[in-house]
Structure formats: C-alpha cells, structure tokens
Design an enzyme around this catalytic site. Structure first.
Site, mmCIF file in Angstrom:
data_model
loop_
_atom_site.group_PDB
_atom_site.id
_atom_site.type_symbol
_atom_site.label_atom_id
_atom_site.label_comp_id
_atom_site.label_asym_id
_atom_site.label_seq_id
_atom_site.Cartn_x
_atom_site.Cartn_y
_atom_site.Cartn_z
ATOM 1 N N THR A 87 0.873 -1.172 0.000
ATOM 2 C CA THR A 87 0.000 0.000 0.000
ATOM 3 C C THR A 87 0.907 1.217 0.000
ATOM 4 O O THR A 87 1.655 1.430 0.962
ATOM 5 C CB THR A 87 -0.890 0.024 1.255
ATOM 6 O OG1 THR A 87 -1.632 -1.184 1.310
ATOM 7 C CG2 THR A 87 -1.848 1.200 1.207
ATOM 8 N N LYS A 162 -7.801 1.307 -3.126
ATOM 9 C CA LYS A 162 -7.427 0.858 -1.780
ATOM 10 C C LYS A 162 -7.617 1.984 -0.747
ATOM 11 O O LYS A 162 -8.210 1.778 0.310
ATOM 12 C CB LYS A 162 -5.967 0.402 -1.804
ATOM 13 C CG LYS A 162 -5.301 0.198 -0.476
ATOM 14 C CD LYS A 162 -5.640 -1.119 0.150
ATOM 15 C CE LYS A 162 -5.103 -1.188 1.568
ATOM 16 N NZ LYS A 162 -5.497 -2.389 2.262
ATOM 17 N N LYS A 237 -1.696 5.099 8.606
ATOM 18 C CA LYS A 237 -0.923 5.211 7.363
ATOM 19 C C LYS A 237 -1.864 5.393 6.162
ATOM 20 O O LYS A 237 -1.671 6.291 5.334
ATOM 21 C CB LYS A 237 -0.079 3.938 7.176
ATOM 22 C CG LYS A 237 0.584 3.837 5.805
ATOM 23 C CD LYS A 237 1.183 2.464 5.530
ATOM 24 C CE LYS A 237 1.606 2.354 4.066
ATOM 25 N NZ LYS A 237 2.149 1.064 3.693
HETATM 26 P P1 NAD Z 1 6.138 -5.747 7.312
HETATM 27 O O1 NAD Z 1 6.835 -4.603 7.955
HETATM 28 O O2 NAD Z 1 5.824 -6.969 8.113
HETATM 29 O O3 NAD Z 1 6.967 -6.238 6.003
HETATM 30 C C1 NAD Z 1 7.700 -5.396 5.169
HETATM 31 C C2 NAD Z 1 8.993 -6.134 4.833
HETATM 32 O O4 NAD Z 1 9.743 -5.344 3.908
HETATM 33 C C3 NAD Z 1 9.899 -6.348 6.058
HETATM 34 O O5 NAD Z 1 10.190 -7.736 6.180
HETATM 35 C C4 NAD Z 1 11.132 -5.516 5.764
HETATM 36 O O6 NAD Z 1 12.346 -6.083 6.259
HETATM 37 C C5 NAD Z 1 11.115 -5.502 4.250
HETATM 38 N N1 NAD Z 1 11.881 -4.399 3.671
HETATM 39 C C6 NAD Z 1 11.896 -3.102 4.041
HETATM 40 N N2 NAD Z 1 12.729 -2.391 3.251
HETATM 41 C C7 NAD Z 1 13.236 -3.271 2.356
HETATM 42 C C8 NAD Z 1 14.156 -3.153 1.289
HETATM 43 N N3 NAD Z 1 14.699 -1.983 0.959
HETATM 44 N N4 NAD Z 1 14.465 -4.284 0.576
HETATM 45 C C9 NAD Z 1 13.914 -5.474 0.905
HETATM 46 N N5 NAD Z 1 13.040 -5.643 1.915
HETATM 47 C C10 NAD Z 1 12.709 -4.556 2.629
HETATM 48 O O7 NAD Z 1 4.797 -5.131 6.684
HETATM 49 P P2 NAD Z 1 3.510 -5.936 6.170
HETATM 50 O O8 NAD Z 1 2.490 -5.983 7.272
HETATM 51 O O9 NAD Z 1 3.943 -7.188 5.492
HETATM 52 O O10 NAD Z 1 2.950 -4.906 5.086
HETATM 53 C C11 NAD Z 1 3.494 -4.803 3.779
HETATM 54 C C12 NAD Z 1 2.609 -3.886 2.966
HETATM 55 O O11 NAD Z 1 1.288 -4.413 2.918
HETATM 56 C C13 NAD Z 1 2.485 -2.468 3.526
HETATM 57 O O12 NAD Z 1 2.525 -1.559 2.453
HETATM 58 C C14 NAD Z 1 1.146 -2.484 4.237
HETATM 59 O O13 NAD Z 1 0.557 -1.212 4.301
HETATM 60 C C15 NAD Z 1 0.355 -3.421 3.347
HETATM 61 N N6 NAD Z 1 -0.768 -4.086 4.008
HETATM 62 C C16 NAD Z 1 -0.611 -4.658 5.232
HETATM 63 C C17 NAD Z 1 -1.699 -5.283 5.829
HETATM 64 C C18 NAD Z 1 -1.553 -5.936 7.190
HETATM 65 O O14 NAD Z 1 -2.581 -6.279 7.789
HETATM 66 N N7 NAD Z 1 -0.356 -6.149 7.686
HETATM 67 C C19 NAD Z 1 -2.945 -5.337 5.173
HETATM 68 C C20 NAD Z 1 -3.056 -4.783 3.905
HETATM 69 C C21 NAD Z 1 -1.951 -4.154 3.328
#
Ligand code: NAD
Length: 290
Positions: A87, A162, A237
């Site tokens: 997102t 979204k 966010k």
């Molecule tokens: P998270 O923080 O668990 O995962 C993000 C991952 O990206 C981490 O493992 C981090 O180490 C990695 N990362 C960061 N910078 C990086 C880089 N430069 N290179 C490689 N890896 C890198 O977050 P999440 O909960 O998995 O969410 C991911 C996305 O999905 C976000 O944009 C969030 O808004 C969206 N989202 C999350 C949810 C939820 O319920 N968690 C629901 C819908 C959408």
C-alpha cells in the site's frame, strides 16, 4: 513461473510461500534475515529479479518502493512484469509504473485487502491498476494468493481504490465505536445494539464482520484483547495516504481528515500503537463529551 519476491514480512512472507506451494519457482529477498517455506533467498533484490518473469514487491511505503524499484528495473528482462502489492501513495505507484514502462517492462499496482489472515489463507482481495496485458499476466498469481482481483483501471488505480476503501473503513469504524460508547452511557446492552444495528441501516463491515465490542458478533480482535488484526498505525498510514491523494486532486474529504486526526491522536499521543484499529471502542468508551 520464475518469480522474484521482494519484502517477505507479515504479508509478503505467506504470499510468497503460497506461490511456492502452488509449484512456482520463487526467489526472495528481504533486508531482514528471513526464511520462507519453499522460497530460495537471494543476496539482493536485483539478484532475486534476474531472469524472473514476474517480480512482486510487498514493502512498507512508497519511498522504499521507489528505491527498491530503481534496483529492480535495470535487473529485469524486457517484457517481464513488475507487480507491486504494497500500500503506497498513488504518486509513487505511478512514478514506478512510468519508469518500468520506459524500461520495456509491464507493470501493475495491486494492493490488497484481507490482512495477515488473508495472506496466509490465500484469500486476499486485490485491486489492480495497469494495462490489460499486465493484468492478464499477473491474474493467475493473484488467484493463488487471493480470492478476488478487480482490475480497476490504469497505473495507480489499484492504490486509488485501496485508499478510498480504507478511508470509508476508518471513518466507519470510528462511527461504530462512538455509537457503542454512546449506547453504553444510555444504558443499552451491547448485544442488543449489535442485534439492532447489524440488521438495520447502521450496519457495516465494521459492525457486522469485525464488531469492536468483545463477546458480540463474530469473533474479532476485540475478543483477543484488541491484538491486531489490522493495527491502528496501519489505518493511520492509509488515512494519511488518502489525505495526501485528496490534496493532490483537490478533493474535499472531511470525514477522512477527521478520522485521520482521531487515529493520529490514538497512535501517537495515547496507547493505540500496536493495538487493533477497533480498539477505538475502549478509547471512546472511557472518554466524556468534549
Ligand atoms: P512488514 O513490515 O511486516 O513487512 C515489510 C517487509 O519489507 C519487512 O520484512 C522488511 O524487512 C522488508 N523491507 C523493508 N525495506 C526493504 C528493502 N529496501 N528491501 C527489501 N526488503 C525490505 O509489513 P507488512 O504488514 O507485510 O505490510 C506490507 C505492505 O502491505 C504495507 O505496504 C502495508 O501497508 C500493506 N498491508 C498490510 C496489511 C496488514 O494487515 N499487515 C494489510 C493490507 C496491506
């Protein structure tokens, strides 16, 4: 299919595992040291992208997406597809799409709804923005990771859908919680409130499917001490992304802005960080009329 997967956190990890379990050859990269079932780990994002027909990103925000995309795009073969499921702000989604297209790649923004449970269960909803060709190429993969994918329009349309959805969700959750808090003080039983509202014109997903009152309605984070679920800071966010988008196109979004202010106070000045976004109910229930 040979797939690169960058960002293997709470969401990306199980999504990549589902693709591998379905028989795809998945190479992953994450800045953190993670291990995912069936996924071979690469030493960088660029290495994970080499020779991949599709590269999927699932990253925290638009700035990180832009920097990872700058590494990925030169490493990908012409005609391959860059699919971002994070997102992020609409501007970043469109900027990455433009750069990738100029480099001869297909691209799609395909953010998700459904949270961590949806990611593990393969029941996410995807909202996608990009060309018909890009959508057709990614659709079989979205079918594995989710239960529904809507092709919303051109680049950025997925992110637009979204944030509009989540702006409704944020405002509706607050409205549902404040109604419960008012009902408490009027002496109404919460179960009776649910029985009436869930079958009356005040019904919503927040009330009917994700009821913020413990012990009422289907099981939800309220029944688990408000552990997320969907964390309040992620809702904040998304509300900020919605405001940013509204400012960019000069749209009036008074409820979205109000919801953002309330979640911002909850997360940044009170004890809301790390709580589910439905913990707005105990927050409001303990407050008085302002
Ligand atoms: P998270 O923080 O668990 O995962 C993000 C991952 O990206 C981490 O493992 C981090 O180490 C990695 N990362 C960061 N910078 C990086 C880089 N430069 N290179 C490689 N890896 C890198 O977050 P999440 O909960 O998995 O969410 C991911 C996305 O999905 C976000 O944009 C969030 O808004 C969206 N989202 C999350 C949810 C939820 O319920 N968690 C629901 C819908 C959408």
């Amino acid at each position: 299919m040979k797939i690169g997967f960058i960002g293997l956190g709470n969401m990306g990890g199980p999504m990549a595992a589902n693709l591998a379990a379905a028989g795809h050859q998945v190479t992953g990269f994450d800045m953190a040291n993670v291990e995912i079932d069936g996924v071979a780990m690469a030493s960088s994002a660029a290495v994970a992208a080499q020779g991949a027909e599709v590269v999927i990103t699932m990253l925290p925000n638009g700035l990180i997406l832009r920097s990872v995309a700058a590494e990925l795009i030169p490493a990908m073969e012409k005609g391959a597809l860059l699919a971002d499921c994070s997102t992020v702000d609409v501007d970043s989604a469109r900027a990455v799409a433009t750069e990738a297209t100029e480099a001869g790649l297909l691209t799609i923004d395909a953010p998700v709804s459904g949270g961590i449970a949806g990611a593990s269960g393969g029941t996410l909803t995807f909202m996608a923005g990009g060309s018909d060709e890009a959508f057709a190429k990614v659709a079989p993969l979205l079918d594995i990771m989710g239960q529904k994918a809507v092709h919303c329009g051109d680049a950025g349309a997925g992110q637009s859908a979204k944030i509009c959805n989540n702006m409704i969700l944020g405002a509706t959750m607050i409205a549902t919680c404040e109604a419960f808090a008012l009902a408490d003080k009027l002496g109404l039983d919460r179960q009776k409130m649910f029985d009436v509202v869930s079958t009356s014109s005040g019904y919503s997903w927040s009330m009917n499917a994700y009821c913020p009152a413990p012990g009422v309605g289907p099981e939800s984070p309220a029944d688990n001490d408000y552990k997320p679920g969907f964390a309040a800071e992620l809702m904040l966010k998304d509300l900020r992304l919605a405001r940013h988008a509204a400012e960019t196109v000069d749209a009036d979004t008074p409820m979205g802005r109000k919801a953002e202010a309330i979640y911002s106070a909850f997360v940044e000045e009170e004890d809301g960080k790390g709580m589910d976004f439905s913990a707005m109910l105990p927050r409001l229930a303990k407050r008085g009329h302002e």
